[in-house]
Design a protein around this motif. Sequence first.
Motif, PDB file in Angstrom:
ATOM      1  N   GLU A  80       0.870  -1.183   0.000  1.00 20.75           N
ATOM      2  CA  GLU A  80       0.000   0.000   0.000  1.00 20.75           C
ATOM      3  C   GLU A  80       0.908   1.235   0.000  1.00 20.75           C
ATOM      4  OE1 GLU A  80      -1.156   1.901   3.386  1.00 20.75           O
ATOM      5  OE2 GLU A  80       0.997   1.642   3.631  1.00 20.75           O
ATOM      6  N   THR A  82       0.546   4.356   1.860  1.00 20.99           N
ATOM      7  CA  THR A  82       0.620   5.309   2.969  1.00 20.99           C
ATOM      8  C   THR A  82       1.937   5.224   3.752  1.00 20.99           C
ATOM      9  OG1 THR A  82      -1.761   5.075   3.136  1.00 20.99           O
ATOM     10  CG2 THR A  82      -0.676   6.189   4.962  1.00 20.99           C
ATOM     11  N   ARG A 112       0.231  -7.450  -3.315  1.00 21.47           N
ATOM     12  CA  ARG A 112      -0.321  -8.221  -2.192  1.00 21.47           C
ATOM     13  C   ARG A 112      -0.492  -9.658  -2.647  1.00 21.47           C
ATOM     14  NH1 ARG A 112      -4.976  -4.170   0.456  1.00 21.47           N
ATOM     15  NH2 ARG A 112      -3.615  -2.339   0.512  1.00 21.47           N
ATOM     16  N   GLU A 114      -2.447 -12.111  -2.529  1.00 17.97           N
ATOM     17  CA  GLU A 114      -3.803 -12.530  -2.154  1.00 17.97           C
ATOM     18  C   GLU A 114      -4.237 -13.650  -3.067  1.00 17.97           C
ATOM     19  OE1 GLU A 114      -6.647  -9.811  -0.555  1.00 17.97           O
ATOM     20  OE2 GLU A 114      -5.709  -8.192  -1.673  1.00 17.97           O
ATOM     21  N   PHE A 121      -6.234  -8.586  -7.179  1.00 18.16           N
ATOM     22  CA  PHE A 121      -5.021  -8.931  -7.913  1.00 18.16           C
ATOM     23  C   PHE A 121      -3.820  -8.972  -6.974  1.00 18.16           C
ATOM     24  CE2 PHE A 121      -7.872  -6.662 -10.771  1.00 18.16           C
ATOM     25  CZ  PHE A 121      -7.982  -7.599 -11.788  1.00 18.16           C
ATOM     26  N   GLN A 126      -2.990   1.721  -7.175  1.00 21.28           N
ATOM     27  CA  GLN A 126      -3.770   2.634  -6.325  1.00 21.28           C
ATOM     28  C   GLN A 126      -3.446   4.074  -6.684  1.00 21.28           C
ATOM     29  OE1 GLN A 126      -2.886   1.932  -2.179  1.00 21.28           O
ATOM     30  NE2 GLN A 126      -4.320   0.211  -2.028  1.00 21.28           N
ATOM     31  N   GLU A 130      -2.847  11.928   0.688  1.00 23.44           N
ATOM     32  CA  GLU A 130      -2.562  12.004   2.129  1.00 23.44           C
ATOM     33  C   GLU A 130      -2.401  13.471   2.528  1.00 23.44           C
ATOM     34  OE1 GLU A 130      -2.650   8.985   3.358  1.00 23.44           O
ATOM     35  OE2 GLU A 130      -1.944   7.677   1.751  1.00 23.44           O
ATOM     36  N   ARG A 257     -11.428  -1.611   8.622  1.00 21.26           N
ATOM     37  CA  ARG A 257     -10.251  -1.499   7.775  1.00 21.26           C
ATOM     38  C   ARG A 257      -9.189  -2.546   8.138  1.00 21.26           C
ATOM     39  NH1 ARG A 257      -9.986   0.195   3.886  1.00 21.26           N
ATOM     40  NH2 ARG A 257      -8.317   1.707   3.784  1.00 21.26           N
ATOM     41  N   TYR A 261      -3.152   1.312  11.312  1.00 25.96           N
ATOM     42  CA  TYR A 261      -2.743   2.659  11.716  1.00 25.96           C
ATOM     43  C   TYR A 261      -3.877   3.654  11.940  1.00 25.96           C
ATOM     44  CZ  TYR A 261      -2.443   2.850   6.468  1.00 25.96           C
ATOM     45  OH  TYR A 261      -2.664   2.740   5.127  1.00 25.96           O
ATOM     46  N   TYR A 262      -5.116   3.226  11.803  1.00 26.53           N
ATOM     47  CA  TYR A 262      -6.210   4.204  11.865  1.00 26.53           C
ATOM     48  C   TYR A 262      -6.677   4.543  13.276  1.00 26.53           C
ATOM     49  CZ  TYR A 262      -6.664   3.292   6.873  1.00 26.53           C
ATOM     50  OH  TYR A 262      -6.427   3.169   5.533  1.00 26.53           O
ATOM     51  N   ALA A 277     -14.999  -2.841  -2.445  1.00 27.90           N
ATOM     52  CA  ALA A 277     -14.674  -1.441  -2.142  1.00 27.90           C
ATOM     53  C   ALA A 277     -13.864  -0.861  -3.291  1.00 27.90           C
ATOM     54  CB  ALA A 277     -13.879  -1.371  -0.847  1.00 27.90           C
ATOM     55  N   GLY A 300      -6.084  10.257   5.009  1.00 26.35           N
ATOM     56  CA  GLY A 300      -5.940  10.015   3.566  1.00 26.35           C
ATOM     57  C   GLY A 300      -6.798   8.858   3.094  1.00 26.35           C
TER      58      GLY A 300
HETATM   59  P1  HAM Z   1      -6.927  -0.454   1.337  1.00 22.29           P
HETATM   60  O1  HAM Z   1      -8.370  -0.444   1.728  1.00 22.29           O
HETATM   61  O2  HAM Z   1      -6.116  -1.614   1.794  1.00 22.29           O
HETATM   62  O3  HAM Z   1      -6.320   0.906   1.886  1.00 22.29           O
HETATM   63  O4  HAM Z   1      -6.796  -0.332  -0.235  1.00 22.29           O
HETATM   64  C1  HAM Z   1      -7.450   0.711  -0.942  1.00 22.29           C
HETATM   65  C2  HAM Z   1      -8.158   0.151  -2.156  1.00 22.29           C
HETATM   66  O5  HAM Z   1      -7.251  -0.598  -2.970  1.00 22.29           O
HETATM   67  C3  HAM Z   1      -9.257  -0.867  -1.831  1.00 22.29           C
HETATM   68  O6  HAM Z   1     -10.458  -0.205  -1.501  1.00 22.29           O
HETATM   69  C4  HAM Z   1      -9.378  -1.606  -3.146  1.00 22.29           C
HETATM   70  O7  HAM Z   1     -10.190  -0.871  -4.066  1.00 22.29           O
HETATM   71  C5  HAM Z   1      -7.965  -1.597  -3.670  1.00 22.29           C
HETATM   72  N1  HAM Z   1      -7.349  -2.925  -3.427  1.00 22.29           N
HETATM   73  C6  HAM Z   1      -6.839  -3.413  -2.287  1.00 22.29           C
HETATM   74  N2  HAM Z   1      -6.368  -4.663  -2.458  1.00 22.29           N
HETATM   75  C7  HAM Z   1      -6.591  -4.982  -3.766  1.00 22.29           C
HETATM   76  C8  HAM Z   1      -6.317  -6.127  -4.583  1.00 22.29           C
HETATM   77  N3  HAM Z   1      -5.698  -7.194  -4.105  1.00 22.29           N
HETATM   78  N4  HAM Z   1      -6.687  -6.082  -5.898  1.00 22.29           N
HETATM   79  C9  HAM Z   1      -7.308  -4.987  -6.413  1.00 22.29           C
HETATM   80  N5  HAM Z   1      -7.577  -3.881  -5.685  1.00 22.29           N
HETATM   81  C10 HAM Z   1      -7.227  -3.874  -4.391  1.00 22.29           C
HETATM   82  C11 HAM Z   1      -5.027   1.278   1.739  1.00 22.29           C
HETATM   83  O8  HAM Z   1      -4.232   0.703   1.027  1.00 22.29           O
HETATM   84  C12 HAM Z   1      -4.668   2.526   2.502  1.00 22.29           C
HETATM   85  N6  HAM Z   1      -3.248   2.822   2.259  1.00 22.29           N
HETATM   86  C13 HAM Z   1      -5.548   3.703   2.100  1.00 22.29           C
HETATM   87  C14 HAM Z   1      -5.208   4.937   2.857  1.00 22.29           C
HETATM   88  C15 HAM Z   1      -4.518   6.014   2.420  1.00 22.29           C
HETATM   89  N7  HAM Z   1      -5.493   5.176   4.127  1.00 22.29           N
HETATM   90  C16 HAM Z   1      -5.025   6.360   4.489  1.00 22.29           C
HETATM   91  N8  HAM Z   1      -4.414   6.875   3.447  1.00 22.29           N
END
Ligand code: HAM
Length: 417
Positions: A80, A82, A112, A114, A121, A126, A130, A257, A261-262, A277, A300
Amino acid sequence: MITKPKGTYDLYGTEGKLYSYISALVDEYMVNYNYSKIRTPIFESSELFHRGVGETTDIVTKETYDFQDRGGRSITLRPEGTAGVVRSFIENKMYGNKNDPIKMYYNGTMYRYERPQAGRFRELTQIGAEVFNSDEAATDAEVISLGYYILKDLGLENVVVKLNTLGDLESRKSYTDALVKYLKPKINDLCEDCQRRLETNPLRVLDCKFDAESDILKNVPKISGYLNKESQDRFNKLKDLLTMLDVDYEIDENIVRGLDYYDHDVWEYYLEDGSLALGGGGRYNNLVSTLGGPDIPAVGFAFGIDRIIALLKDRLSEKELETNIDAYIMAVSEEEKLYALKLSQDLRLNNIITEYTTNNLSLKSQFKIADSLNAKFLIILNNEDLQKGLINIKDNATKEETKIDESSIIDYLLSNI
Ligand code: HAM
């Protein structure tokens, strides 16, 4: 044949265009909202994500791509954005005047490990934003609404923000105690992961994808019953501000979430009828200090661009996905082709979308290509006219054909396209 790794995909054609379109729209919004671009490395030292995202989260325990580099360092491909932005914020001492919000956004791939499935994926893209240095609910409202209006502008009209609060440390502690008290006697009926989470990080039990529909999880105590007055007031204020900004939100107490860190408000963007999401975010007032920086609040969100591309692709009509060019230049003889090479450059440098072929194709084949590109004008070169300084141009809609002086071709096209 060598094939792509599992959980990845090649972005090209329609998806490639949509990615450019989304990126350009986001760039415009970020200029208007006064964010500046940040790019941090795709790989960081593993410790950053262990400390930042959380040692006991699924992302860190099961999903990171970890490796040792040739120097024996422990490296992780970022899951991610952040944590890397915060690392950079601290390392480059971007604190600024403590009262000035520092606003940054990024657009890049994350990794990731997953289980691949629709919309999930191993390499994902992304776009995230922030904001540092402000702890006001108004900043959260602004950030939430920024993401909301970008999605709306992309044509995702029925977007809704699912909003929750995790409260401050005190509220979260009393909630976690209540959660543990509730879950302990029932834990053997939940999955192995939940049993482990109850010991290491009880809030994560609420995140369980496996047991989400069980009565035990459906009836867990809700955070709203454990917020202290300050956290409650803050959340109420945020809700009022979102209403004022015309952001369609609903409270969903299951949004906790997947990252550690939230604190305070957390949210995810969904379509009303969607189950994946499109993005998520929240306030993280302790991350900068956890990672060794000063005590600086931040908030963010990030969008999952692959999911947004897939949705837009489904919604756009064939017509909207077609290529549309302004002018197609047709040339057959060597002289005509040389002329076409120079003319295409002149037109393109004047913002006229132009195509022609360097291959030896008949005029008939070139007409076909021009049609497939929906060319507005056909420039049909021929030696005789060129010697007189004239160019044949045909309006492809009205089929009207005219000869114009070569010196006026750019003005002619600019006033007619
Ligand atoms: P997150 O919810 O883990 O947040 O990821 C944000 C978005 O990335 C998810 O809502 C989803 O749309 C997309 N996403 C996550 N994993 C996958 C995946 N394996 N394949 C496709 N899309 C995916 C964050 O990453 C935090 N850093 C957001 C944030 C920024 N919080 C504060 N600042």
